[in-house]
Motif scaffolding. Structure first.
Motif, PDB file in Angstrom:
ATOM      1  N   ILE A 196       0.783  -1.299  -0.164  1.00  0.00           N
ATOM      2  CA  ILE A 196      -0.152  -0.088  -0.028  1.00  0.00           C
ATOM      3  C   ILE A 196       0.952   1.432  -0.055  1.00  0.00           C
ATOM      4  O   ILE A 196       1.636   1.450   0.847  1.00  0.00           O
ATOM      5  CB  ILE A 196      -0.802  -0.218   1.134  1.00  0.00           C
ATOM      6  N   ASP A 197       0.590   2.249  -1.092  1.00  0.00           N
ATOM      7  CA  ASP A 197       1.483   3.284  -1.179  1.00  0.00           C
ATOM      8  C   ASP A 197       0.593   4.424  -0.779  1.00  0.00           C
ATOM      9  O   ASP A 197      -0.341   4.803  -1.602  1.00  0.00           O
ATOM     10  CB  ASP A 197       2.154   3.377  -2.553  1.00  0.00           C
ATOM     11  N   GLN A 198       0.905   5.097   0.106  1.00  0.00           N
ATOM     12  CA  GLN A 198       0.020   6.233   0.783  1.00  0.00           C
ATOM     13  C   GLN A 198       0.830   7.697   0.589  1.00  0.00           C
ATOM     14  O   GLN A 198       0.437   8.531   1.113  1.00  0.00           O
ATOM     15  CB  GLN A 198      -0.280   6.113   2.147  1.00  0.00           C
ATOM     16  N   ASP A 229       0.937   9.759  -1.780  1.00  0.00           N
ATOM     17  CA  ASP A 229       0.242  10.815  -2.327  1.00  0.00           C
ATOM     18  C   ASP A 229      -0.684  11.368  -1.303  1.00  0.00           C
ATOM     19  O   ASP A 229      -1.006  12.734  -1.070  1.00  0.00           O
ATOM     20  CB  ASP A 229      -0.450  10.493  -3.647  1.00  0.00           C
ATOM     21  N   THR A 230      -0.979  10.621  -0.397  1.00  0.00           N
ATOM     22  CA  THR A 230      -1.958  10.982   0.469  1.00  0.00           C
ATOM     23  C   THR A 230      -1.380  11.613   1.638  1.00  0.00           C
ATOM     24  O   THR A 230      -1.876  12.793   2.093  1.00  0.00           O
ATOM     25  CB  THR A 230      -2.639   9.752   1.369  1.00  0.00           C
ATOM     26  N   SER A 278      -7.046  13.610  -3.837  1.00  0.00           N
ATOM     27  CA  SER A 278      -7.694  12.607  -4.650  1.00  0.00           C
ATOM     28  C   SER A 278      -7.996  11.656  -3.867  1.00  0.00           C
ATOM     29  O   SER A 278      -7.194  11.069  -3.236  1.00  0.00           O
ATOM     30  CB  SER A 278      -7.048  12.659  -5.806  1.00  0.00           C
ATOM     31  N   ARG A 294      -7.910   8.944  -5.359  1.00  0.00           N
ATOM     32  CA  ARG A 294      -7.063   7.870  -5.937  1.00  0.00           C
ATOM     33  C   ARG A 294      -5.691   8.101  -5.105  1.00  0.00           C
ATOM     34  O   ARG A 294      -4.660   7.430  -6.081  1.00  0.00           O
ATOM     35  CB  ARG A 294      -6.905   7.856  -7.537  1.00  0.00           C
ATOM     36  N   ASN A 295      -5.476   8.733  -4.236  1.00  0.00           N
ATOM     37  CA  ASN A 295      -3.995   8.989  -3.786  1.00  0.00           C
ATOM     38  C   ASN A 295      -3.339   7.621  -3.211  1.00  0.00           C
ATOM     39  O   ASN A 295      -2.143   7.781  -2.933  1.00  0.00           O
ATOM     40  CB  ASN A 295      -4.070   9.957  -2.753  1.00  0.00           C
ATOM     41  N   VAL A 296      -4.249   6.726  -2.696  1.00  0.00           N
ATOM     42  CA  VAL A 296      -3.653   5.425  -2.155  1.00  0.00           C
ATOM     43  C   VAL A 296      -3.710   4.513  -3.365  1.00  0.00           C
ATOM     44  O   VAL A 296      -4.486   3.901  -4.134  1.00  0.00           O
ATOM     45  CB  VAL A 296      -4.565   4.787  -1.083  1.00  0.00           C
ATOM     46  N   LYS A 297      -2.387   3.869  -3.588  1.00  0.00           N
ATOM     47  CA  LYS A 297      -2.071   2.847  -4.483  1.00  0.00           C
ATOM     48  C   LYS A 297      -1.991   1.566  -3.961  1.00  0.00           C
ATOM     49  O   LYS A 297      -1.233   1.236  -3.065  1.00  0.00           O
ATOM     50  CB  LYS A 297      -0.889   3.412  -5.459  1.00  0.00           C
ATOM     51  N   PHE A 298      -2.664   0.406  -4.564  1.00  0.00           N
ATOM     52  CA  PHE A 298      -2.486  -0.776  -3.928  1.00  0.00           C
ATOM     53  C   PHE A 298      -1.692  -1.653  -5.129  1.00  0.00           C
ATOM     54  O   PHE A 298      -2.015  -1.640  -6.141  1.00  0.00           O
ATOM     55  CB  PHE A 298      -3.935  -1.546  -3.670  1.00  0.00           C
ATOM     56  N   ASP A 299      -1.014  -2.446  -4.510  1.00  0.00           N
ATOM     57  CA  ASP A 299      -0.175  -3.604  -5.404  1.00  0.00           C
ATOM     58  C   ASP A 299       0.038  -4.817  -4.671  1.00  0.00           C
ATOM     59  O   ASP A 299       0.497  -4.822  -3.693  1.00  0.00           O
ATOM     60  CB  ASP A 299       1.252  -3.099  -5.724  1.00  0.00           C
TER      61      ASP A 299
END
Length: 187
Positions: free
Chosen positions: A51-53, A55-56, A126, A128-133
């Motif tokens: 989880i890349d936060q 941008d949040t 936004s 969409r600021n949290v990215k999941f991989d």
């Protein structure tokens, strides 16, 4: 003239025979069945969720110091261009003699009530600021195939033979019968 009479009877052989007899016996066949089940071994690794936060946190707090100062530094060019544009307009207004009034005092009053140019130090907000991989590894499947082993257990074959009869005998013996001639000895 007297004659000898000879009579012969041929010999005759008699034969009697009976066939021999076989007696065969065998017990039931026992079938031994052994089964081995199939074994399936599956090895898996737990999936990893990244989880890349970044941008949040950039939007909420400005993020890490390096990214924060990077955004401020990168926006200086934009602010400098806007500042030069505003100053040019102010000096054009001061230099315009035909406008009348006191342009310096008017600009000073306007500057006191004017807001500062906003500085964009936070990231863009936004959903969409949290990215999941997710990293999902394939399972390793090992299969040991079972099987069926059959072993027949035969009982021995019992064979008995009774001999037949074979009888050879003389049914009629050969014979020769000689009858001498009758001679009249009276003369």
């Amino acid at each position: 003239m007297p004659q000898i009479q000879i009579q012969s009877t041929p010999a005759r052989i008699g034969i009697q025979s009976e066939l021999g007899q076989y007696q065969m016996r065998q017990g039931k066949v026992n079938l031994n069945i052994k089964t081995e089940p199939t074994v399936i071994d599956i090895k898996t690794e737990r999936p990893v969720l990244i989880i890349d936060q970044t941008d949040t946190w950039n939007a909420l707090t400005g993020g890490k110091a390096e990214a924060f100062w990077d955004r401020i530094y990168n926006s200086y060019g934009q602010y400098a261009a806007r500042y030069v544009e505003n100053k040019t307009q102010e000096y054009d207004r001061i230099g315009d003699i035909t406008a009348g009034g006191n342009p310096v005092a008017d600009l000073a009053r306007q500057k006191m009530s004017q807001d500062m140019i906003p500085l964009n130090v936070y990231g863009h907000a936004s959903p969409r600021n949290v990215k999941f991989d997710a990293i999902i590894s394939k399972p390793e499947v090992n299969v040991q195939v079972g099987g069926v082993t059959t072993t027949p257990d035969y009982s021995p074959l019992d064979i008995q033979y009774q001999r037949g009869k074979f009888n050879v005998y003389m049914e009629q013996y050969a014979s020769v019968k000689i009858t001498p001639p009758e001679i009249d000895l009276t003369i």
